[in-house]
Design an enzyme around this catalytic site. Sequence first.
Site, short mmCIF file in Angstrom:
data_model
loop_
_atom_site.label_atom_id
_atom_site.label_comp_id
_atom_site.label_asym_id
_atom_site.label_seq_id
_atom_site.Cartn_x
_atom_site.Cartn_y
_atom_site.Cartn_z
N GLY A 31 0.81 -1.20 0.00
CA GLY A 31 0.00 0.00 0.00
C GLY A 31 0.85 1.25 0.00
N LYS B 243 0.43 -6.01 9.33
CA LYS B 243 0.41 -4.71 8.67
C LYS B 243 1.53 -3.89 9.26
CE LYS B 243 -2.93 -1.07 7.44
NZ LYS B 243 -4.33 -0.62 7.62
N ASP C 194 -14.88 4.88 6.23
CA ASP C 194 -14.36 4.41 4.95
C ASP C 194 -14.99 3.07 4.61
OD1 ASP C 194 -12.88 4.72 2.64
OD2 ASP C 194 -11.07 3.81 3.46
#
Length: 457
Positions: free
Chosen positions: A32, A52, A145
């Site tokens: 990302g 992550k 989101d």
Amino acid sequence: MASGDEEALYGEELGVGALVSDWLVEQVHYRGPVSTLYRARHVRTGALAALKVLLPQPSDVALRRFRREAETLQRLRHPHIVDVLGYGTLADGRPFIAMEWLEGRDLAAELASRGPLSPGEALEVLEQVGGALRTAHQAGVVHRDLKAQNVVRLSTGSGAPRVKLVDFGVAKGLTPDAPGASTLTLTGVSLGTPLSMAPEQIRGEPPDARTDLYAMGVLLFQLVTGQPPFQGATRHEVEDLHLNAPPPRPSERAPVPAALDAVVLRSMGKRREDRYPDIDAWLDALRRAVKGSPTEDQPTLAVALYAEARLHGAVEPSSLERLDALLERVGGTARAAGLDVRLEGSGCLLAFAPLPPEAGAEQAARARVLHAALALVEFVAASEAPRPVDLAITVHVAELPREGSGGGLLHLPGWVAEPPGTDLVATARALEGLETAFLVTPVSAAGLGCLRVSRPR
């Protein structure tokens, strides 16, 4: 291990075999813009995890947002929210989150592969997403989101879908003690994904639970049609559609019950006050739309505005331009008041929208339309004499027209008044409960007890 091998394992991108707390990196899963997601395995149990890890030298905002996501997820425990297994920092100070490994694919990939879901399948999915949102909202957290890419459908081997909500990176706490609450996001800053952002997000206003309900309407539309309601070539174009364009109806793009239209249209109200009050009310409306209910045959009421512009004297290009500009203004005002423009003629316009079932919201919607209509006639009345164009407006409430029906609101002679000049006329049903809010005088029109509305009290 030689130092060069260590650098290969623990450089900007972690290599296979890198040890992060109790997890051993197996492969890069996703790269990302500010973090990398790895598949890793617990060194003792062998259980898979999603690691992550923030990229090196992150900005202060990215670092704080990353830590906030970890804190939020650690406190939000729900069967349909991804579980956090651990949280810490690498030797170089980069933070990481270890989450349960979700075997499956997000709903965007699911739609791209198999096409739209049936209304029943969409309900199964959104019941689970709604349960996750309920837990977040009760904890004072807005996701902000919510989109197809952030809902993962698990590979369970059975026909029934099971999903989990992920990525609380831009979640916002509504109270100082809520998980994720911080001063990171200030009024005037827009965060989220343009395809599903509520108008207040685009304007940078503080969010609340109804901000997520707007996104639920977008997601419902996308699940049953296979595409988001608003698309554009640029971010600005998409944002402008969310701010100003009436949302399309899913039944116009897919063979779904017309009852789903009302759920989507109310969810995507431009004003958050026009949306459902909470996720439970939203889910209840969706269940009724998909499954029906004993009250499904009861008519849905709608508020309508009919405007007719009339020319005075000889028809000249300048007066025709004034008429066209006036009708364009009427259309824009009607849309801003929450109505859908359904008919436009050379000198007339009809707009209407379903009324919310709650008494307070229903009355507020009628008042909003009446104030908007009054502002239009006052604008025309204030123009310089001699006035080349008059504007007559009638506001009425009746049953929402059903497909193939030509009565009710669509039978204009049954309710439209014909005042001689620039005037606003409202039927008794449109003014019910609002009589003291406006200065009104009785008129005779179609036997509906019409009243001329001259100004607010």
